[in-house]
Design a protein around this motif. Structure first.
Motif, short mmCIF file in Angstrom:
data_model
loop_
_atom_site.label_atom_id
_atom_site.label_comp_id
_atom_site.label_asym_id
_atom_site.label_seq_id
_atom_site.Cartn_x
_atom_site.Cartn_y
_atom_site.Cartn_z
N THR A 125 0.82 -1.21 0.00
CA THR A 125 0.00 0.00 0.00
C THR A 125 0.86 1.26 0.00
OG1 THR A 125 -0.28 -0.45 2.34
CG2 THR A 125 -2.17 -0.85 0.94
N ALA A 126 1.98 1.25 0.71
CA ALA A 126 2.83 2.44 0.76
C ALA A 126 3.33 2.80 -0.63
CB ALA A 126 3.99 2.22 1.71
N ALA A 127 3.49 1.80 -1.49
CA ALA A 127 4.01 2.06 -2.84
C ALA A 127 2.88 2.16 -3.87
CB ALA A 127 4.99 0.95 -3.24
N GLY A 128 1.64 2.01 -3.43
CA GLY A 128 0.53 2.03 -4.38
C GLY A 128 0.52 0.81 -5.28
N ALA A 129 1.13 -0.26 -4.80
CA ALA A 129 1.20 -1.49 -5.60
C ALA A 129 0.12 -2.48 -5.14
CB ALA A 129 2.58 -2.13 -5.46
N ARG A 130 -0.08 -3.52 -5.89
CA ARG A 130 -1.06 -4.53 -5.52
C ARG A 130 -0.41 -5.60 -4.64
NH1 ARG A 130 -2.04 -7.22 -9.89
NH2 ARG A 130 -0.98 -5.73 -11.24
N ALA A 131 -1.23 -6.19 -3.76
CA ALA A 131 -0.74 -7.26 -2.89
C ALA A 131 -1.42 -8.56 -3.26
CB ALA A 131 -1.03 -6.92 -1.44
N HIS A 132 -0.63 -9.61 -3.45
CA HIS A 132 -1.19 -10.96 -3.55
C HIS A 132 -0.86 -11.67 -2.25
CE1 HIS A 132 -2.18 -10.44 -7.70
NE2 HIS A 132 -0.93 -10.29 -8.07
N ALA A 133 -1.83 -11.70 -1.33
CA ALA A 133 -1.62 -12.35 -0.04
C ALA A 133 -2.12 -13.79 -0.15
CB ALA A 133 -2.37 -11.60 1.06
N ILE A 134 -1.21 -14.73 -0.10
CA ILE A 134 -1.55 -16.13 -0.38
C ILE A 134 -1.75 -16.90 0.92
CG2 ILE A 134 -0.80 -18.22 -1.58
CD1 ILE A 134 -1.23 -15.66 -3.36
N PRO A 135 -2.95 -17.49 1.09
CA PRO A 135 -3.23 -18.21 2.35
C PRO A 135 -2.19 -19.28 2.65
CG PRO A 135 -5.22 -18.02 1.00
CD PRO A 135 -4.08 -17.51 0.16
N LEU A 136 -1.89 -19.43 3.93
CA LEU A 136 -0.95 -20.46 4.36
C LEU A 136 -1.49 -21.85 4.03
CD1 LEU A 136 0.01 -19.17 7.95
CD2 LEU A 136 1.32 -18.88 5.82
N ALA A 137 -0.59 -22.81 3.92
CA ALA A 137 -0.99 -24.21 3.77
C ALA A 137 -1.59 -24.69 5.09
CB ALA A 137 0.23 -25.06 3.40
N ASP A 138 -2.19 -25.89 5.06
CA ASP A 138 -2.89 -26.38 6.24
C ASP A 138 -1.98 -26.54 7.46
OD1 ASP A 138 -5.28 -26.40 4.95
OD2 ASP A 138 -5.20 -28.53 4.39
N ASP A 139 -0.70 -26.74 7.23
CA ASP A 139 0.21 -26.94 8.38
C ASP A 139 0.67 -25.61 8.99
OD1 ASP A 139 1.97 -25.98 6.48
OD2 ASP A 139 3.49 -27.53 6.81
N GLY A 140 0.18 -24.48 8.45
CA GLY A 140 0.56 -23.18 9.00
C GLY A 140 1.83 -22.61 8.39
N GLY A 141 2.38 -23.31 7.41
CA GLY A 141 3.57 -22.80 6.71
C GLY A 141 3.19 -22.22 5.37
N HIS A 142 4.15 -21.59 4.71
CA HIS A 142 3.89 -20.99 3.41
C HIS A 142 3.47 -22.04 2.38
CE1 HIS A 142 5.65 -17.57 5.24
NE2 HIS A 142 5.88 -16.89 4.14
N ASP A 143 2.46 -21.71 1.59
CA ASP A 143 2.06 -22.55 0.47
C ASP A 143 2.91 -22.11 -0.72
OD1 ASP A 143 0.88 -23.91 -1.61
OD2 ASP A 143 -1.17 -23.57 -0.89
N LEU A 144 4.11 -22.66 -0.81
CA LEU A 144 5.09 -22.16 -1.78
C LEU A 144 4.63 -22.37 -3.22
CD1 LEU A 144 8.34 -23.29 0.06
CD2 LEU A 144 7.47 -20.95 -0.16
N TRP A 145 3.88 -23.46 -3.46
CA TRP A 145 3.40 -23.70 -4.83
C TRP A 145 2.40 -22.63 -5.24
CZ3 TRP A 145 6.09 -26.58 -7.88
CH2 TRP A 145 6.84 -27.63 -7.33
N ALA A 146 1.47 -22.33 -4.32
CA ALA A 146 0.46 -21.30 -4.60
C ALA A 146 1.13 -19.93 -4.75
CB ALA A 146 -0.58 -21.27 -3.49
N MET A 147 2.17 -19.70 -3.99
CA MET A 147 2.86 -18.41 -4.08
C MET A 147 3.56 -18.27 -5.43
SD MET A 147 4.25 -17.81 -0.17
CE MET A 147 4.64 -16.06 -0.39
N ALA A 148 4.22 -19.35 -5.85
CA ALA A 148 4.89 -19.32 -7.15
C ALA A 148 3.87 -19.10 -8.26
CB ALA A 148 5.68 -20.61 -7.38
N ALA A 149 2.69 -19.73 -8.09
CA ALA A 149 1.64 -19.60 -9.12
C ALA A 149 1.07 -18.19 -9.16
CB ALA A 149 0.53 -20.61 -8.85
N ALA A 150 1.16 -17.46 -8.03
CA ALA A 150 0.60 -16.10 -7.96
C ALA A 150 1.53 -15.06 -8.59
CB ALA A 150 0.33 -15.72 -6.50
#
Ligand SMILES: *Cc1c(COP(=O)(O)O)cnc(C)c1O
Length: 380
Positions: A125-150
């Motif tokens: 928001t500070a840069a006026g850019a868009r954010a893709h906030a990707i939900p965590l995987a079920d184990d509470g860690g980053h869903d790296l595949w979904a992040m790469a896809a975003a």
């Protein structure tokens, strides 16, 4: 009359810190409290660090070293990189915001996980850019595949929080490496390793080593957590010259102060004392998690200096447990404020402090909430 401001400001959330110890004491009429809410170190400042800070008072009439050469020099030595690959921040939080300033523009985007560290939405928001906030995987860690896809053609920055705050879940260096291999080679990636010291796995530190070879990778660390100096605001980034140069262009020249630089340097020279404290906290983490398991209280296994605990099936249960803990003088963080309603984030304290938490939590959860199913919890 209202003041003219950028429309971007309307979408920037206001940071709500937890209650201070003084506020909790005043509100509930308590003479003492324990604070396990902000992932701070429970130990006193090392004597040698305190001495350096006291001695530094005499130098306060002068500006600090704008390049923090001595501190950066020791960090560069310890991480086996060149001086030009280290940048200092007013806390690592500042470096994360500076990354947004340096890399993002309107029309571009940043990818990060959610829930994660509260500062990341500001980066966009500070840069006026868009954010893709990707939900965590079920184990509470980053869903790296979904992040790469975003990641798309407009993406200019990816942020990974490892271990993740507020869940404590760690993604291995091998997983991060595979993730990086799936991204465009020139896409800047920032790995926020604020809790790296608390990782008790053999690959700890390997992601920072990867930053020596990958020009698009920056790893940030901080003196605020394991090193116990959040009040002095010192963090740092290690990465390619290009990354460091980009941050230096938008960095205020005197962003780290002289006392902070001196204290961080002194603490680094006493790394073994800090490592002993960290080992103690890791042992406490195991003890707390074992106790919770025995009591059938669900939690997310953590590689950080906090544990995310189930406090009921609803956010309301957790809010009640949180409030009742405050009444007993135990301050933890209500997950609702961190994007994880129904949970409590409990920072590891000293053995006595952790026992006090377990004792109070056991009594409170045993009384009211059926949600934990933990009748009459007792510390072991
Ligand atoms: C605490 C924390 C930081 C560090 O904050 P400082 O600005 O260095 O005090 C960075 N990232 C995460 C995820 C944190 O929890």
């Amino acid at each position: 009359m209202t003041m003219l401001t950028s429309p971007r400001l309307t979408s920037i959330p206001v940071y709500e810190p937890g209650l201070t110890m003084a506020e909790v004491m005043a509100k509930y009429g308590l003479s003492s409290v324990i604070k396990l809410a902000s992932n701070e170190s429970p130990y006193p400042v090392l004597p040698q660090v305190a001495e350096v800070v006291r001695a530094g008072v005499d130098g306060l009439t002068r500006y600090p070293d704008a390049y923090g050469r001595e501190l950066r020099g020791l960090l560069a030595d310890q991480h086996n990189v060149d001086l030009e690959q280290v940048v200092l921040g007013n806390g690592s939080g500042e470096l994360i915001l500076l990354a947004g300033q340096a890399l993002l523009d309107p029309g571009t985007s940043v990818v990060y996980a959610d829930p994660s560290f509260a500062i990341y939405p500001h980066v966009a928001t500070a840069a006026g850019a868009r954010a893709h906030a990707i939900p965590l995987a079920d184990d509470g860690g980053h869903d790296l595949w979904a992040m790469a896809a975003a990641v798309d053609a407009d993406t200019r920055l990816v942020i990974i929080c490892n271990p993740n705050n507020p869940t404590g879940v760690y993604r291995s260096a091998a997983e991060i490496e595979e993730f990086l291999d799936n991204l465009p080679e020139d896409l800047p990636v920032l790995v926020d390793e604020a809790y790296n010291d608390f990782v008790a796995l053999p690959d700890r530190g390997r992601i920072l080593s990867m930053a020596r070879e990958r020009p698009s990778l920056l790893v940030t660390r901080t003196f605020s957590k394991a090193f116990g100096l959040p009040g002095l605001r010192v963090g740092y980034g290690v990465g390619s010259r290009e990354w460091v140069q980009a941050l230096n262009k938008v960095r205020p020249p005197f962003n780290t102060n002289s006392l902070g630089q001196a204290a961080a340097l002194a603490a680094l020279k006493r790394r073994s004392a800090i490592e002993r404290q960290v080992a103690e906290l890791i042992a406490e983490r195991t003890r707390l998690e074992d106790t919770l398991t025995r009591l059938s209280v669900a939690f997310t296994p953590s590689q950080a200096n906090f544990v995310l605990i189930d406090a009921g099936s609803s956010g309301e249960d957790a809010a009640n447990v949180h409030e009742n803990l405050l009444r007993e003088g135990v301050i933890v963080r209500n997950g609702a404020a961190l994007g994880v309603p129904g949970r409590l984030r409990v920072t590891l304290g000293t053995r006595d402090e952790n026992d006090a938490f377990i004792d109070a939590f056991g009594r409170i959860a045993g009384q009211g909430s059926q949600a934990t199913g933990a009748e009459g919890l007792k510390p072991s």
